[in-house]
Enzyme design. Structure first.
Site, PDB file in Angstrom:
ATOM      1  N   TYR A  93      12.472   8.807 -30.814  1.00  0.00           N
ATOM      2  CA  TYR A  93      13.022   7.652 -30.092  1.00  0.00           C
ATOM      3  C   TYR A  93      11.916   6.677 -29.691  1.00  0.00           C
ATOM      4  O   TYR A  93      10.885   7.061 -29.145  1.00  0.00           O
ATOM      5  CB  TYR A  93      13.770   8.095 -28.823  1.00  0.00           C
ATOM      6  N   GLY A 100      18.653   2.266 -27.053  1.00  0.00           N
ATOM      7  CA  GLY A 100      19.914   2.286 -26.331  1.00  0.00           C
ATOM      8  C   GLY A 100      20.998   2.939 -27.154  1.00  0.00           C
ATOM      9  O   GLY A 100      20.837   4.062 -27.662  1.00  0.00           O
TER      10      GLY A 100
END
Length: 585
Positions: A93, A100
């Site tokens: 990530y 998001g």
């Protein structure tokens, strides 16, 4: 206090359309704010927590910054972890995924640098009035402080660029709206990152001089190392960020993997405003004790309830401090002695058995505000010691997602302080009102007017205070309970801490003005009494008389209010009192 009194070309509008007062000229502030001389002129960032005073020094007074070599080395180590992951086939990530609600999309290697640029550009979506310079500088500094902890994986050059911008006085244009306080102050921080990339608009508030060293492989900043930047309002015209960077000799950033995320994922805006408010409220709480003492004395009140043994029966630290201040300020007052009689034991006792609550209970209310401020300072200290990003690079080299960007701890205390400010102002306004009513002012003329009926005296000054107090009560409604979901329900609970900080700035300014009106009114009342004031209150009276004339026929009152606002803002009311009676709490 300097929170919102700033010289600007156009006043910024508040959330409800009210004008936000702007900060004074930067060089004028150095002379007006007594506390500025006690703040550092140079701040070294080595990964240890900043203090509130260091944040204020850089944000409001233009202290220079320097990144310690140890911090740059720590950043280089964590950067190596990110670069290893950047070439991994497993998604990570913020490095090789979207953000998001798009976090599950794997981004090809050749697109990962563009991913960071796109993140910053898309998140620089603020709108509305321009945020004050001191707030932007605070969030710049605090994001830099997180970068140098080595927990974000950003490169040393990225931190050096931020240091260079601060030292050169390059302040990105940041807008009022755009942050929900989770994941951090995204839009405000994105506007700063955008400027570091050479895009968007900035203001340059000073030039020339020498910079603090940034060290490492980054550019040196081109600003002065000491002095002051404009505290809050915007000064001059905006310019292209690329032009400002070039003029300062700073190369625009070309973001690498994860860096866009590292630059926008923090609570730095709300924390910066909390630090500024803490600094200002410390002074205002002392000023509130001074104002209350002036009112007790000029209204022929009693200091008996402030006795040390009585206060000790309820040992809240703030109450103890405020009562101590008031005892010292009222000690030896000929005016208070004028309404004492000897009791059966031959000791002087005040003939006023019980004063109104706004007089008698001042230490209790002021003290509760002090204790609230101490709690807020504790939270700020913890947040200043934090490294907030998502994901973070841990000390043992892991890259982990987390929820530390949620602004709830800061948002709560921002709301608490707005409540305390409203209540302090409410009590102050009630004391002002007592001076104007012949049924309650112990023999003073109606409205303290020279010729009541022909003159209105301070009648409308109280209206002004009442109007401000009414506004402060509305601002005391908490922002932190007003979560609203975003990012396709991925970010389904947010703190609204930025909004809480914005309204607290208006609250602090309003409290300043209400206290100034009380000081102005009380000193006028002292002039109308025959007996002399105490040493502490008398010194404050003299300080006010140095900028405002005494009683007489009605005259243009607004400038007089602003003169006393300046005395409160600059710390001169509290300093005058302390100069006569010694250091106050």
């Amino acid at each position: 206090m300097s929170t919102l009194h700033d010289a600007a070309t156009t006043p910024a509008a508040g959330a409800a359309g009210t004008a936000l007062p702007q900060h004074q000229d930067l060089h004028q502030d150095l002379h007006q704010d007594r506390e500025s001389s006690d703040l550092p002129r140079h701040v070294v960032l080595d990964g240890t927590p900043l203090t509130v005073e260091q944040v204020v020094a850089v944000a409001r007074y233009g202290a220079s910054v320097e990144i310690h070599e140890s911090a740059l080395a720590r950043m280089a180590q964590s950067r190596a972890v990110i670069e290893d992951l950047a070439h991994d086939t497993v998604p990570h990530y913020g490095v090789s995924t979207g953000f998001g609600a798009l976090a599950r999309r794997h981004i090809p290697t050749e697109m990962r640098a563009q991913l960071q640029v796109s993140l910053v550009r898309s998140h620089a979506a603020g709108s509305g009035p321009e945020v004050e310079t001191e707030v932007v500088r605070a969030l710049q500094l605090l994001r830099l402080a997180t970068l140098v902890t080595g927990h974000t994986g950003a490169r040393p050059v990225t931190a050096a660029t931020y240091a260079g911008m601060l030292n050169a006085g390059i302040t990105p244009v940041v807008h009022e709206y755009g942050s929900l306080g989770c994941s951090g102050d995204l839009a405000p921080l994105a506007h700063v990152a955008l400027a570091a990339m050479g895009e968007g608009r900035v203001r340059v508030v000073r030039s020339g001089g020498s910079s603090g060293s940034t060290g490492g492989d980054g550019p040196a900043g081109g600003g002065v190392s000491t002095g002051s930047t404009s505290g809050g309002g915007s000064t001059g015209d905006t310019v292209d960020a690329a032009h400002a960077l070039a003029a300062a000799g700073i190369e625009p950033l070309i973001l690498a993997e994860k860096e866009g995320l590292a630059l926008i994922n923090g609570t730095d805006g709300m924390l910066g405003m909390l630090c500024l408010a803490i600094h200002d409220l410390r002074r205002l709480l002392t000023t509130a004790d001074v104002a209350a003492s002036l009112s007790v004395e000029a209204l022929l009140g009693s200091d008996a309830p402030f006795a040390e043994d009585l206060v000790a029966l309820r040992p809240h630290p703030g109450q103890t401090a405020s009562a101590s201040n008031m005892r010292r300020l009222l000690a030896g007052s000929p005016l208070m002695a004028s309404h004492r009689e000897l009791d059966d034991a031959g000791n002087p006792a005040c003939t006023r058995v019980q004063d109104a609550y706004s007089l008698r209970c001042a230490p209790q209310v002021h003290g509760a505000a002090r204790d609230t401020l101490d709690h807020a300072a504790t939270v700020a200290g913890r947040e200043l010691a934090s490294a907030i990003d998502n994901p973070v690079v841990t000390s043992d080299g892991r890259v982990e997602s987390n929820g530390n960007f949620h602004g709830a701890p800061v948002a709560y205390v921002l709301d608490f302080l707005a409540i305390a400010a409203a209540d302090l102002a409410s009590m102050s306004e009630r004391r002002t009102d007592r001076f104007l009513d012949v049924a309650r002012n112990e023999g003073l003329p109606a409205f303290l007017a020279h010729d009541p009926g022909v003159d209105s005296g301070h009648m409308i000054a109280q209206y002004t205070a009442a109007g401000i107090v009414s506004e402060l009560k509305r601002l005391a409604a908490p922002a932190s309970v007003d979560s609203i979901p975003s990012s396709a329900m991925q970010e389904d609970h947010v703190s609204m801490g930025w909004a809480g900080a914005r309204k607290l700035r208006r609250s602090v300014d309003g409290l300043t003005r209400v206290l100034a009106i009380e000081v102005l009114t009380a000193t006028r009342a002292l002039d109308l009494r025959e007996e002399a004031a105490a040493a502490g209150t008398g010194a404050v009276h003299d300080a006010v008389r140095a900028v405002v004339s005494g009683p007489g026929p009605d005259r243009y009152l607004a400038p007089e209010i602003e003169h006393v606002v300046g005395l409160v803002t600059g710390g001169h009311v509290a300093a005058a009192a302390a100069g006569a009676v010694g250091q106050l709490h």
